[in-house]
Design a protein around this motif. Structure first.
Motif, PDB file in Angstrom:
ATOM      1  N   ASN A 332       0.852  -1.185   0.000  1.00 40.55           N
ATOM      2  CA  ASN A 332       0.000   0.000   0.000  1.00 40.55           C
ATOM      3  C   ASN A 332       0.891   1.239   0.000  1.00 40.55           C
ATOM      4  O   ASN A 332       2.022   1.206   0.487  1.00 40.55           O
ATOM      5  CB  ASN A 332      -0.891   0.037   1.244  1.00 40.55           C
ATOM      6  N   ILE A 333       0.353   2.337  -0.516  1.00 42.54           N
ATOM      7  CA  ILE A 333       1.065   3.617  -0.510  1.00 42.54           C
ATOM      8  C   ILE A 333       0.225   4.600   0.298  1.00 42.54           C
ATOM      9  O   ILE A 333      -0.988   4.707   0.090  1.00 42.54           O
ATOM     10  CB  ILE A 333       1.273   4.167  -1.938  1.00 42.54           C
ATOM     11  N   VAL A 334       0.865   5.321   1.212  1.00 42.15           N
ATOM     12  CA  VAL A 334       0.167   6.264   2.079  1.00 42.15           C
ATOM     13  C   VAL A 334       0.891   7.598   2.037  1.00 42.15           C
ATOM     14  O   VAL A 334       2.126   7.650   2.034  1.00 42.15           O
ATOM     15  CB  VAL A 334       0.117   5.737   3.534  1.00 42.15           C
ATOM     16  N   GLY A 335       0.141   8.698   1.992  1.00 40.88           N
ATOM     17  CA  GLY A 335       0.702  10.047   2.054  1.00 40.88           C
ATOM     18  C   GLY A 335      -0.265  10.971   2.770  1.00 40.88           C
ATOM     19  O   GLY A 335      -1.447  10.638   2.930  1.00 40.88           O
ATOM     20  N   MET A 405      -7.480  -6.915  -0.630  1.00 42.92           N
ATOM     21  CA  MET A 405      -6.419  -7.344   0.283  1.00 42.92           C
ATOM     22  C   MET A 405      -5.649  -6.204   0.931  1.00 42.92           C
ATOM     23  O   MET A 405      -5.463  -6.177   2.153  1.00 42.92           O
ATOM     24  CB  MET A 405      -5.471  -8.305  -0.434  1.00 42.92           C
ATOM     25  N   GLY A 406      -5.185  -5.253   0.129  1.00 43.02           N
ATOM     26  CA  GLY A 406      -4.375  -4.183   0.705  1.00 43.02           C
ATOM     27  C   GLY A 406      -5.108  -3.384   1.765  1.00 43.02           C
ATOM     28  O   GLY A 406      -4.602  -3.153   2.870  1.00 43.02           O
ATOM     29  N   SER A 407      -6.332  -2.974   1.456  1.00 45.95           N
ATOM     30  CA  SER A 407      -7.100  -2.172   2.421  1.00 45.95           C
ATOM     31  C   SER A 407      -7.495  -3.004   3.636  1.00 45.95           C
ATOM     32  O   SER A 407      -7.461  -2.522   4.774  1.00 45.95           O
ATOM     33  CB  SER A 407      -8.344  -1.574   1.756  1.00 45.95           C
ATOM     34  N   THR A 408      -7.859  -4.269   3.420  1.00 51.12           N
ATOM     35  CA  THR A 408      -8.271  -5.119   4.541  1.00 51.12           C
ATOM     36  C   THR A 408      -7.120  -5.380   5.494  1.00 51.12           C
ATOM     37  O   THR A 408      -7.277  -5.304   6.724  1.00 51.12           O
ATOM     38  CB  THR A 408      -8.844  -6.452   4.031  1.00 51.12           C
TER      39      THR A 408
END
Length: 731
Positions: A332-335, A405-408
């Motif tokens: 995942n990418i977060v900013g 998958m990524g968000s869960t």
């Protein structure tokens, strides 16, 4: 009385929801909306869709780097990756899957698919392996047998076959895409004994104007004869198959083995293959057996039959699937844009970036817009010296296509922090058409969503010429609603389902969510869905030909909606509209159903009594939120207190006891259907018991179910009581 309620709501919510922490709101709003640039969205889209990018592959890792660099250049803070280990599935790109018609006596092959889709735009679709047709989590192997046609593969379709004397046991079941999630279709077929499944797109859904090449892609949005829908077959709680309900972190430990995942039917053991309608023609046209009912017929010019078997005594079908399971890294990418006043309160914008092939529509249209929204926000901050009061968090999720998958995994790892800090989650999966804006959300968000849509200029010239100058105007004209109590001027807004990354935020944590898009008015899923042909050509030459104006409009809406939730003194979650929906819709409908049942079956009297208690509690909630509106109007000093309480009320309806068989489905009001992962339902755990009572044939069973129903209704009532208690200073 309801007219009086409506007047009170209108007057009070104008005040309560209309206060901004930014004294120059109008200027900030205007600058932000104007800063969203359609041509920059196009640039982003071209960069993101340069190659196929299936989750867990080096190509997808490169796309992740591209997105992270776009965000950093835009000026987002603390841009980072969050990695997990997930069980993913892949085909053998050098050895495509096949369906064959063979003579079982001689072994001679009369027809065989080549397992690939034809390249139509070579400059965009020629990466080796991109045209291979496959489905994630299909069982690996070969199956030979007689075919049976099972329509859409729903429970009622298998029951129709049973009534017609047609068994699917040890057969190859042919199922048409549509109406329900593909994984649910395959799970049912396996339950009834199928040895393999073929999923096909019927021309009646994906080529409604005809199958002549002049009427299909690249000349229109309709699927060409060689196109197929790829996708996942996972049917579980969402997230990594081997770590349900816990995060799939590097130093964690799996809670399931692969064999246990098979046993729980989270993934199928049998081979499953997608077919184009061009290939499906050769199989369906040869089916023998009884003619299927009229509503089972499709877009081909022959009579659809049940089977089993093919014309010609010795003909059988053979399905060859080459599939493998591997644990790979997803990222995942977060900013962030940090808030100036309440930095620990998050307004989250999310979209996934993995795709089955190039993914220019799903999901990269949304990915490209999200990167431009980030750039527009930072540019606005520089131009106006404004900064949002609350933190705006940007999330690009990986491996959504395999099963959210990524968000869960992110939600499972940070559930407590997200519950405490998140105000709302705003999701875009894809932009599918240019007909109309559409939104799925919950009642407390209705008002702010509509106010925002009224601010965004209409991107379609033909709509402007018809006098519909805003996003809202076309939305209401295309999807008018008559089912929202006291609000005949609201368009349709359905409860969000399980088709994208908003699902876990709402159903597992109780965070208010919206999922919005541009879509066609006559179909729910677009014809080119998950196909090779989702490349930039589709947007640039078929449906967004005016400088990506539709993409820009969606970006403008996304940006302004985020600004509203990040900047208003009182978080614009309208609990009065929620209370209206609860009293006049949810409770009213349930009372009618239970009263009818109780009149017919006195043995469910406990449930009838409990629904009246539920109704009384809901009326108390309605009265309480109106009193609170008046308090805030008379004393603005309590605005922050009120806002903090309002923003957490949805959590009251999260209860892990709601559905022991579905521990991920924890929302008492809004849940995802067990029979169709894509669909949402209101109080499904209650209505499932109602359905059981209607089918019960003896008094004792109904009496037991009546007690079960009373308990289920009481669970929702406890959520209502919690909602009321949320505004008490003492407990």
């Amino acid at each position: 009385m309801r007219k009086i309620h409506l007047l009170i709501i209108f007057c009070l919510t104008l005040f309560v929801c209309g206060i901004d922490l930014d004294p120059n709101r109008a200027k900030t709003q205007s600058v932000l909306i104007n800063n969203v640039d359609g041509l920059k969205i196009k640039e982003n889209l071209i960069a993101i869709t340069a190659e196929p990018h299936v989750a867990g592959t080096p190509q997808n890792a490169r796309v992740a780097e591209t997105i992270a660099n776009l965000w950093k250049r835009a000026g987002l803070e603390d841009v980072r990756f969050k990695e997990y280990k997930a069980l993913l599935s892949y085909p053998d790109y050098k050895n495509p899957n096949h369906v064959s018609i063979i003579d079982k006596a001689t072994g001679k092959t009369y027809f065989e698919t080549n397992g690939t889709s034809p390249v139509i735009i070579p400059s965009e679709q020629s990466t080796p392996g991109a045209n291979v047709q496959w489905l994630a989590y299909s069982g690996n192997g070969t199956a030979t047998g007689e075919p049976v046609y099972a329509h859409y593969g729903r429970e009622e379709d298998f029951q129709t076959l049973k009534a017609a004397g047609v068994s699917v046991k040890d057969k190859i079941v042919i199922i048409r895409y549509g109406l329900v999630y593909r994984g649910n279709k395959v799970k049912l077929a396996q339950k009834y004994g199928a040895k393999a499944v073929i999923l096909f797109s019927d021309p009646a859904e994906v080529a409604k104007d005809g199958t002549d090449p002049s009427k299909t892609y690249p000349n229109s949005e309709w699927m060409p004869s060689g196109g197929v829908q790829r996708g996942s077959l996972e049917v579980g709680p969402g997230g990594d198959v081997l770590t349900p309900l816990v995060p799939a972190i590097k130093d964690g430990y799996p809670t399931l083995t692969i064999e246990e995942a098979y046993e729980k039917q989270i993934i199928p053991k049998i081979p499953v293959i997608p077919l184009s309608y061009g290939d499906a023609y050769h199989v369906l046209s040869r089916l023998s057996g009884k003619a299927a009912p009229n509503d089972w017929q499709g877009g081909f010019n022959f009579t659809y039959r049940y089977g089993p078997g093919l014309d010609g005594q010795n003909f059988v079908l053979k399905v060859d699937v080459n599939s493998k399971l591997e644990i790979r890294t997803i990222r995942n990418i977060v900013g962030y844009i940090k808030g100036a006043v309440e930095a620990d309160q998050y307004v989250i914008l999310g979209n996934h970036y993995d795709a089955w092939v190039y993914g220019s529509l799903d999901p990269s249209s949304g990915t490209a817009v999200l990167a431009e929204v980030a750039r527009a926000f930072v540019k606005t901050m520089k131009q106006t010296n404004w900064r949002p009061a609350r933190t705006i968090m940007f999330c690009a999720w990986d491996a959504e296509e395999y099963g959210l998958m990524g968000s869960t995994e992110f939600i499972e790892e940070f559930e407590k922090q997200l519950s405490e800090r998140t105000v709302v989650y705003l999701n875009v999966d894809s932009i599918k058409s240019n007909d109309s804006f559409a939104a799925d959300t919950i009642p407390s968000m209705f008002q702010q969503v509509i106010e925002t849509a009224k601010l965004i200029p209409n991107p379609m010239e033909k709509e402007i010429q018809a006098g519909r100058t805003t996003l809202f105007d076309t939305w209401f004209n295309t999807f008018p609603s008559k089912s929202i109590p006291n609000h005949p001027d609201y368009p349709v807004m359905d409860i969000p389902g399980g088709s994208s990354d908003m699902a876990g935020f709402l159903n597992y944590v109780g965070i208010p969510v919206i999922d919005f898009k541009y879509r066609n008015a006559t179909w729910t899923e677009y014809p080119l869905y998950h196909s090779l042909y989702e490349t930039v050509f589709a947007e640039e030459h078929i449906f967004d030909t005016k400088d990506f104006a539709v993409h820009r409009a969606l970006g403008q809406f996304w940006a302004e909606l985020a600004r509203s939730y990040a900047d208003k003194t009182i978080v614009p979650l309208n609990v009065t509209i929620f209370a209206e929906q609860l009293v006049y819709s949810y409770v009213h409908d349930l009372q009618k159903v239970v009263k009818t049942l109780a009149n017919k079956h006195p043995e469910i009297a406990d449930a009838a009594n409990q629904v009246e208690k539920f109704a009384a509690a809901s009326e108390r909630l309605f009265n309480r939120v109106q009193d609170l509106d008046k308090q805030v109007q008379n004393d603005i000093s309590i605005a922050k207190w009120y806002s903090n309480r309002v923003s957490k009320t949805e959590r009251c309806f999260i209860n892990p006891n709601m559905s022991p068989g579905q521990p991920q489905a924890r929302h008492l009001l809004y849940s995802i259907s067990e029979k169709n992962v894509y669909a949402a339902a209101t109080m499904s755990h209650v209505y499932d018991i109602v359905s059981e009572i209607e089918k019960a044939t003896d008094v004792n069973t109904r009496k037991e179910l009546g007690v079960k129903l009373a308990r289920a209704i009481a669970l929702v009532q406890y959520g209502v009581n919690c909602f009321i208690n949320q505004f008490d200073d003492v407990i």
